[in-house]
Design an enzyme around this catalytic site. Structure first.
Site, mmCIF file in Angstrom:
data_model
loop_
_atom_site.group_PDB
_atom_site.id
_atom_site.type_symbol
_atom_site.label_atom_id
_atom_site.label_comp_id
_atom_site.label_asym_id
_atom_site.label_seq_id
_atom_site.Cartn_x
_atom_site.Cartn_y
_atom_site.Cartn_z
ATOM 1 N N ASP A 58 0.659 -1.172 -0.008
ATOM 2 C CA ASP A 58 0.044 0.136 -0.077
ATOM 3 C C ASP A 58 0.835 1.183 -0.045
ATOM 4 O OD1 ASP A 58 -1.843 -2.066 0.509
ATOM 5 O OD2 ASP A 58 -3.124 -0.802 1.743
ATOM 6 N N LYS A 117 -6.805 3.351 -3.458
ATOM 7 C CA LYS A 117 -7.513 3.336 -2.218
ATOM 8 C C LYS A 117 -7.648 4.714 -1.781
ATOM 9 C CE LYS A 117 -5.445 2.142 2.337
ATOM 10 N NZ LYS A 117 -4.550 1.418 3.085
ATOM 11 N N LYS A 135 -10.447 0.029 -2.595
ATOM 12 C CA LYS A 135 -10.355 0.016 -1.229
ATOM 13 C C LYS A 135 -10.620 1.351 -0.547
ATOM 14 C CE LYS A 135 -7.064 -1.419 2.579
ATOM 15 N NZ LYS A 135 -5.553 -1.899 2.788
#
Length: 336
Positions: A173, A236, A272
Site C-alpha cells: 500500500d 485506495k 479500497k
C-alpha cells in the site's frame, strides 16, 4: 421507497469463504494520456445527490443481511498501524484474520473456513505476520513509501517497497505525493507511480490517494486515472490518518474512474475505501454501491477491500444478533 439489495444468499455465503485465487490479469498500465486526463470532470452536486439517497434506499434484512456481512468480512484488510505495535499484537491480529468470527457462529452460519482478505502492517512486522499466517492463504499487506505522509526521499521510498517485498509482503500500500495532484503535475505523479509499480515486482500495489487532502473531487478523479495508467492494481482512498478519510462521494468518483478505465482498457482495477468505516450498516452501503456501479465481479476480495479493524467487531455483534436475537458487548469481540 425502500428496495432490498437482493442476491442469492447461498452464493454470497459460498464466495465469502476466503480469498479466491487471483485470476484477473494484472493491470499493466498504459502510456500517459494527458488529453484523457484533462477531459475528466466531476459534477459535485450530482455526486452528492446520488450518494445522499443510497443509504435510505437500500435495506437488507435477516438472512440477506447476514450473507452480506459475511461477504464484508472476507474483504477486510485487518489492520494495525500504531507506533506501539508489538509482535504479540500482530500475532493476535493474525489469529483474528484466520478466525474472524467465533467458531460456533461460523459453524452455525455454514462458513467454518471464513477468513479476512489480508492483514496490513508496517514493514517491521511483515516477517511476524507472514509466519503467523503461513499456510492460510491470507496475504500480508505492508504500508510503504514513507506512509502516511509520503515525504521521505524518493530513493528511500522505492527501497522501502523492495525491502517489504523481500520480507514477504504480497501487497504493498503506497502513498502518492499529494503535491503532484495539487500542482497538477500529472507527469510527475505518473512517473512516481510507475516506479513504485516496478519496485513491487509480483506484489500487488494499492495506490493510496489521501483523498481528504486533494482539494476537489475532480482532482480525485484525475489522480485515480493517472495511478491506473501507471499500473496500480488497486486505488485506495486514504491512509486512515487524514482528518477526512473514506466517504461515499469520493468512493463514487473513484469507482466510476475504475469503470471508465475498464471500459477503455479491458483491465479491472480494485478499490479500497479506508478510514472511518466502522459500522456494519456502512459496510453494506459500500457493497451496494459497488454492486450497482461496477457489478458482481468486483464483490470479491481480489477487487474490493475494506481498510478497517473496528468494523469487524460491529459485524460480529450484528451476526450474533442474527443468530441469537441479542446484542453482545463490544468487548466480547476484541481484535487483538
Amino acid at each position: 421507497m425502500q428496495t432490498e439489495v437482493t442476491s442469492n444468499t447461498s452464493e454470497l455465503q459460498a464466495s465469502a469463504a476466503g480469498l479466491p485465487q487471483l485470476h484477473e490479469p494484472r493491470n499493466p498500465g498504459t502510456d500517459l494520456d494527458l488529453d484523457r486526463v484533462m477531459a475528466v470532470q466531476v459534477n459535485t452536486s450530482a455526486v452528492e445527490r446520488r450518494c445522499a439517497t443510497l443509504p435510505g434506499r437500500r435495506s437488507v434484512k435477516k438472512d440477506h443481511q447476514a450473507a452480506w456481512l459475511l461477504k464484508a468480512v472476507s474483504m477486510i484488510d485487518l489492520t494495525t498501524l500504531s507506533g506501539d505495535d508489538t509482535e504479540g499484537r500482530v500475532r493476535r491480529l493474525c489469529a483474528k484474520a484466520r478466525q474472524p468470527v467465533s467458531k460456533d457462529m461460523l459453524n452455525d452460519l455454514g462458513l467454518p473456513d471464513l477468513k479476512t482478505g489480508a492483514v496490513c502492517v508496517y514493514h517491521d512486522m511483515i516477517e511476524t505476520a507472514v509466519a503467523a499466517l503461513k499456510g492460510t492463504g491470507i496475504p500480508v499487506a505492508a504500508v510503504s513509501t514513507g506512509f502516511p505522509a509520503g515525504l521521505s526521499p524518493f530513493h528511500l521510498r522505492v527501497a522501502e517497497i523492495e525491502e517489504s517485498v523481500k520480507a514477504g509482503a504480497e501487497e504493498i500500500d503506497i502513498v502518492i505525493s499529494r503535491r503532484h495532484v495539487l500542482t497538477q503535475n500529472w507527469q510527475a505523479l505518473y512517473d512516481e507511480m510507475k516506479e513504485f509499480r516496478r519496485a513491487c515486482g509480483d506484489a500487488h500495489v494499492k495506490a493510496i490517494l489521501a483523498t481528504g487532502e486533494l482539494g476537489s473531487l475532480r482532482n480525485v478523479a484525475r489522480a485515480s486515472l493517472i495511478c491506473m495508467m501507471a499500473g496500480a492494481d488497486f486505488i485506495k482512498t486514504s491512509t486512515g490518518k487524514e482528518s477526512v478519510n473514506a466517504t461515499l462521494p469520493v468512493s463514487l468518483v473513484m469507482i466510476r474512474a475504475i469503470r471508465d478505465y475498464h471500459e477503455w482498457t479491458g483491465y479491472r482495477v480494485g478499490y479500497k475505501p479506508a478510514g472511518g468505516i466502522s459500522k456494519a450498516k456502512d459496510a453494506i452501503t459500500y457493497l451496494a454501491l459497488i454492486k450497482e456501479e461496477l457489478g458482481d465481479r468486483w464483490l470479491q476480495p481480489d477487487l474490493f477491500r475494506f481498510g478497517a479493524s473496528s468494523l469487524l467487531g460491529d459485524i460480529e455483534r450484528q451476526l450474533e444478533h442474527h443468530l441469537t436475537g441479542r446484542y453482545s458487548a463490544g468487548n466480547r469481540h476484541a481484535i487483538g
